[in-house]
Design a protein around this motif. Sequence first.
Motif, PDB file in Angstrom:
ATOM      1  N   SER A  13       0.724  -1.062  -0.043  1.00 55.48           N
ATOM      2  CA  SER A  13       0.085  -0.114   0.062  1.00 55.48           C
ATOM      3  C   SER A  13       0.857   1.265   0.000  1.00 55.48           C
ATOM      4  O   SER A  13       0.381   2.457  -0.462  1.00 55.48           O
ATOM      5  N   ASN A  14       2.130   1.031   0.470  1.00 55.93           N
ATOM      6  CA  ASN A  14       3.183   2.316   0.301  1.00 55.93           C
ATOM      7  C   ASN A  14       3.734   2.663  -0.935  1.00 55.93           C
ATOM      8  O   ASN A  14       4.635   3.485  -1.049  1.00 55.93           O
ATOM      9  N   GLY A  15       3.220   1.730  -2.072  1.00 53.25           N
ATOM     10  CA  GLY A  15       3.807   1.557  -3.308  1.00 53.25           C
ATOM     11  C   GLY A  15       4.953   0.981  -3.585  1.00 53.25           C
ATOM     12  O   GLY A  15       5.510   0.786  -4.831  1.00 53.25           O
ATOM     13  N   VAL A  16       5.632   0.030  -2.492  1.00 54.47           N
ATOM     14  CA  VAL A  16       6.881  -0.532  -2.672  1.00 54.47           C
ATOM     15  C   VAL A  16       6.191  -1.667  -3.451  1.00 54.47           C
ATOM     16  O   VAL A  16       5.460  -2.454  -3.178  1.00 54.47           O
ATOM     17  N   LYS A  17       7.114  -1.944  -4.824  1.00 57.49           N
ATOM     18  CA  LYS A  17       6.903  -3.021  -5.696  1.00 57.49           C
ATOM     19  C   LYS A  17       7.873  -4.207  -5.069  1.00 57.49           C
ATOM     20  O   LYS A  17       9.156  -4.248  -5.369  1.00 57.49           O
ATOM     21  N   ALA A  18       7.354  -4.963  -4.367  1.00 57.55           N
ATOM     22  CA  ALA A  18       8.188  -6.258  -3.770  1.00 57.55           C
ATOM     23  C   ALA A  18       8.362  -7.439  -4.338  1.00 57.55           C
ATOM     24  O   ALA A  18       9.389  -8.116  -4.358  1.00 57.55           O
ATOM     25  N   LEU A  19       7.502  -7.534  -5.394  1.00 56.47           N
ATOM     26  CA  LEU A  19       7.637  -8.725  -6.510  1.00 56.47           C
ATOM     27  C   LEU A  19       7.163  -8.128  -7.619  1.00 56.47           C
ATOM     28  O   LEU A  19       6.082  -7.523  -7.738  1.00 56.47           O
ATOM     29  N   ASP A  20       7.840  -8.528  -8.756  1.00 61.44           N
ATOM     30  CA  ASP A  20       7.723  -7.631  -9.961  1.00 61.44           C
ATOM     31  C   ASP A  20       7.596  -9.134 -11.145  1.00 61.44           C
ATOM     32  O   ASP A  20       8.744  -9.407 -11.455  1.00 61.44           O
ATOM     33  N   ASP A  21       6.378  -9.561 -11.451  1.00 61.21           N
ATOM     34  CA  ASP A  21       6.194 -10.398 -12.453  1.00 61.21           C
ATOM     35  C   ASP A  21       7.004 -11.564 -12.367  1.00 61.21           C
ATOM     36  O   ASP A  21       7.622 -12.105 -13.350  1.00 61.21           O
ATOM     37  N   VAL A  22       6.740 -12.292 -11.376  1.00 62.36           N
ATOM     38  CA  VAL A  22       7.234 -13.560 -11.009  1.00 62.36           C
ATOM     39  C   VAL A  22       6.691 -14.606 -11.416  1.00 62.36           C
ATOM     40  O   VAL A  22       5.296 -14.729 -11.128  1.00 62.36           O
ATOM     41  N   SER A  23       7.080 -15.379 -12.261  1.00 62.70           N
ATOM     42  CA  SER A  23       6.542 -16.829 -12.806  1.00 62.70           C
ATOM     43  C   SER A  23       7.454 -18.006 -12.314  1.00 62.70           C
ATOM     44  O   SER A  23       8.616 -17.767 -12.467  1.00 62.70           O
ATOM     45  N   LEU A  24       6.877 -18.913 -11.803  1.00 58.84           N
ATOM     46  CA  LEU A  24       7.875 -20.213 -11.374  1.00 58.84           C
ATOM     47  C   LEU A  24       6.832 -21.391 -11.212  1.00 58.84           C
ATOM     48  O   LEU A  24       5.703 -21.280 -10.907  1.00 58.84           O
ATOM     49  N   LYS A  25       7.522 -22.236 -11.184  1.00 57.81           N
ATOM     50  CA  LYS A  25       6.710 -23.718 -11.147  1.00 57.81           C
ATOM     51  C   LYS A  25       7.687 -24.500 -10.102  1.00 57.81           C
ATOM     52  O   LYS A  25       8.889 -24.689 -10.058  1.00 57.81           O
ATOM     53  N   ILE A  26       6.918 -25.254  -9.240  1.00 58.11           N
ATOM     54  CA  ILE A  26       7.643 -26.241  -8.297  1.00 58.11           C
ATOM     55  C   ILE A  26       6.862 -27.566  -8.249  1.00 58.11           C
ATOM     56  O   ILE A  26       5.770 -27.551  -8.087  1.00 58.11           O
ATOM     57  N   GLU A  27       7.792 -28.462  -8.414  1.00 53.58           N
ATOM     58  CA  GLU A  27       7.291 -30.022  -8.687  1.00 53.58           C
ATOM     59  C   GLU A  27       7.173 -30.500  -7.112  1.00 53.58           C
ATOM     60  O   GLU A  27       7.897 -30.267  -6.371  1.00 53.58           O
ATOM     61  N   ARG A  28       6.275 -31.321  -6.892  1.00 54.36           N
ATOM     62  CA  ARG A  28       6.093 -32.297  -5.671  1.00 54.36           C
ATOM     63  C   ARG A  28       7.434 -32.970  -5.691  1.00 54.36           C
ATOM     64  O   ARG A  28       8.020 -33.447  -6.729  1.00 54.36           O
ATOM     65  N   GLY A  29       8.145 -32.752  -4.387  1.00 51.94           N
ATOM     66  CA  GLY A  29       9.171 -33.455  -4.005  1.00 51.94           C
ATOM     67  C   GLY A  29      10.500 -32.912  -4.125  1.00 51.94           C
ATOM     68  O   GLY A  29      11.525 -33.261  -3.862  1.00 51.94           O
ATOM     69  N   GLU A  30      10.295 -31.510  -4.725  1.00 52.94           N
ATOM     70  CA  GLU A  30      11.503 -30.745  -4.922  1.00 52.94           C
ATOM     71  C   GLU A  30      12.231 -30.237  -3.515  1.00 52.94           C
ATOM     72  O   GLU A  30      11.503 -30.154  -2.567  1.00 52.94           O
ATOM     73  N   PHE A  31      13.480 -29.952  -3.734  1.00 55.24           N
ATOM     74  CA  PHE A  31      14.211 -29.200  -2.685  1.00 55.24           C
ATOM     75  C   PHE A  31      14.621 -28.005  -3.250  1.00 55.24           C
ATOM     76  O   PHE A  31      15.449 -27.992  -4.356  1.00 55.24           O
ATOM     77  N   LEU A  32      14.440 -26.742  -2.965  1.00 57.16           N
ATOM     78  CA  LEU A  32      14.733 -25.536  -3.489  1.00 57.16           C
ATOM     79  C   LEU A  32      15.231 -24.486  -2.751  1.00 57.16           C
ATOM     80  O   LEU A  32      14.381 -24.210  -1.509  1.00 57.16           O
TER      81      LEU A  32
END
Length: 227
Positions: A13-32
């Motif tokens: 709400s203060n205008g800070v863009k904390a994330l900008d157009d993030v796309s990602l996929k995580i499979e079951r069983g991954e460690f990242l």
Amino acid sequence: MLVQFYNVSKIYSNGVKALDDVSLKIERGEFLFLMGPSGAGKSTLIKLFFREEVPTRGQIFIASRSIVRMKRSEVPPLRRNIGIIFQDFKLLENKTASENIAFAMEVVGANPKEIRQRVAEVIEMVGLKGRENSFPGELSGGEQQRVGIARALANRPLLLIADEPTGNLDIDISREIMELLFDINRKGTTVIMATHARELVKAARKRVILLDKGRVIADNPNGESIV
Ligand code: ADP
Ligand code: ADP
């Protein structure tokens, strides 16, 4: 697929863009690993998973369900499927190790018999047998984090999120906690760990997502180019 983010942005709400157009996929069983400098958006990303924040734009699916358009009544079941551990453990100081773990099950309405069985199981899993009745103040940092991990696993989550879990631990204890997290991952739980600990990331040879200024600037399958 366990997690899908599509063009997710978060503007506070203060205008800070904390994330900008993030796309990602995580499979079951991954460690990242999730890495990036302070202010990169790691905490914000983590908060989106369990709907402590909602994105300003974009879509998020966990186990194929949109958690953006989710009804209020669906939030507790979502949170039950996500275990979280913290840098500062966040244990209840006036409860023993067992009671801290049991409490996580009581609040979701598990019955006493189930609770007794599962507490013993997770205590064993994290290597705390014999310490069940100790209070957090009587345990070392590494032991307290083990209680935190046991508590996060109590309700059998699909996903374990670790937010700087080794930030308060020395390097040898950090390595032990990493081994425990790998072990949990090998047994099937998907693990996401936000960290600044480059040496641990380097040794692990797991997927690393690098955030900077709210954007994914690298997503490397075995951590190589990151550290
Ligand atoms: P981190 O250890 O992730 O860098 P911070 O110290 O940045 O944590 O943030 C601590 C808490 O304050 C977090 O819950 C974060 O969302 C919140 N926070 C951070 N920056 C701001 C801000 N500019 N305005 C309001 N809350 C903030
Ligand atoms: P990290 O966890 O990587 O340190 P954060 O997600 O905490 O990053 O913060 C990303 C940006 O968003 C920072 O500029 C931070 O100050 C800002 N921020 C975080 N939480 C809030 C909040 N609740 N309100 C406003 N700004 C915030």
